[in-house]
Design an enzyme around this catalytic site. Sequence first.
Site, PDB file in Angstrom:
ATOM      1  N   ALA A 206       0.856  -1.180   0.000  1.00 37.19           N
ATOM      2  CA  ALA A 206       0.000   0.000   0.000  1.00 37.19           C
ATOM      3  C   ALA A 206       0.892   1.231   0.000  1.00 37.19           C
ATOM      4  CB  ALA A 206      -0.924   0.008   1.205  1.00 37.19           C
ATOM      5  N   LYS A 207       0.294   2.372  -0.254  1.00 38.16           N
ATOM      6  CA  LYS A 207       1.016   3.641  -0.168  1.00 38.16           C
ATOM      7  C   LYS A 207       0.005   4.764  -0.023  1.00 38.16           C
ATOM      8  CE  LYS A 207       5.359   5.099  -0.318  1.00 38.16           C
ATOM      9  NZ  LYS A 207       6.480   4.399   0.350  1.00 38.16           N
ATOM     10  N   GLY A 208       0.387   5.799   0.714  1.00 42.50           N
ATOM     11  CA  GLY A 208      -0.467   6.962   0.870  1.00 42.50           C
ATOM     12  C   GLY A 208       0.313   8.226   0.623  1.00 42.50           C
TER      13      GLY A 208
END
Length: 428
Positions: free
Chosen positions: A116-118
């Site tokens: 994931a990444k934000g």
Amino acid sequence: MNLVTLPLETPSPAHICPFDQACSYLEQAAKELRMEQGLLEVLSHPRKVVTVSIPVKLDNGQVQVLAGHRVQHCDVLGPYKGGTRYHPAVTLREVSALAMLMTWKCALVGIPYGGAKGGIALDPARYSVGELERITRRYTSELIKDIGPSVDIPAPDIGTSAREMAWMMDTYSMNVGHAVPGIVTGKPISIGGSRGREMATGRGVMIIVREALADRGKTLAGTRVVIQGFGNVGGAAASLLHEAGAIVMSVSDVSGGIYNPNGLDIPALKAYAAQNHRSIVGFPESKSITNTELLALPCDVLIPAALENQITEDNVHEVQAEIVAEAANGPVTLMADLALEARGITVLPDILTNAGGVVVSYLEWVQGLSYVFWDEERVNREMEGLMVYAYHQVTKESKMRQVPLRLAAYTLGVGRVAQALTDRGLYP
């Protein structure tokens, strides 16, 4: 499984799109693995893309609305895991690419996470601490249904630190009614952070460089090193390499670069930067150089530890290193990678070289879930074991398939995720 076709921004022709580059590496690995087209389709798309509106009241009373992203690529091996980036250049394409890379990275080093990444497109230097806290807390609140210790565990990235992770943990904990140390990693030790986390990515870089040199019959002692970036990753790598006897000739940060062919005194440089608004420019017994000049310095090991797309087809011919160790995500473009390979320059790929951070994040998560915390020696020992094993698996795969280290790393990481997806099947 809900697959998402991204409504992504259209990159300018001159920009090297990180998402397209990530997909290209996936396709190369799929071809090498003779993967079925259906599996490739599944792995080419993120499971979920979340974009939220972040209204924030600034200190001057005005209200600004920012856009925050969180991309969850694949959770077939376990909960999502990935950093939260605050940087003006953050785009949905970049975040999506980094989420995909995190999936392969976790699989490669053998930890039960998906990628994931934000991120939020902002320059943290232009906001007060109070404004950043309000932004972080609102961003966390907007994502409250999409994150959790068994769902998606954020971590620090460029522009964020233990401070932001503490705000995220507190916001989540207040919403659920009790303290949840496993919701984020990279947080302060006082609220369940792990010893060794701050130096983890840089330590992993040092370990992988050490192993690569050992395969050549060399040691870190006397090795000439150039590092682009002197932040959390580059600074930690510089300190550890210096302690091991390497000659760190040049480093750079956003203010510029410095060079001393006889080696920089890294402890003195860190003390100087701490008293000089974090700038290394003007450090005694060093010469000022540009970033372009730094990348072209003759050295044994070049470590790009800043942002993506630093070594491109425009400057790859100037690289004079024997080994390029990718401490940043995607610092070498596709075309530059091929050019380095053609010249016989070894590239230690990012999904292996900078995996120390996510390994120790995993160890922090394990400690947080069990409420049993380890000393730094044990954390470092556990991380080193996983990193060394992963390196030797990659070199073994490279020799067996007769492919470069990058493709070997991808065939291992992608292959493990594909096998897990095959074993689990598609629902319904």
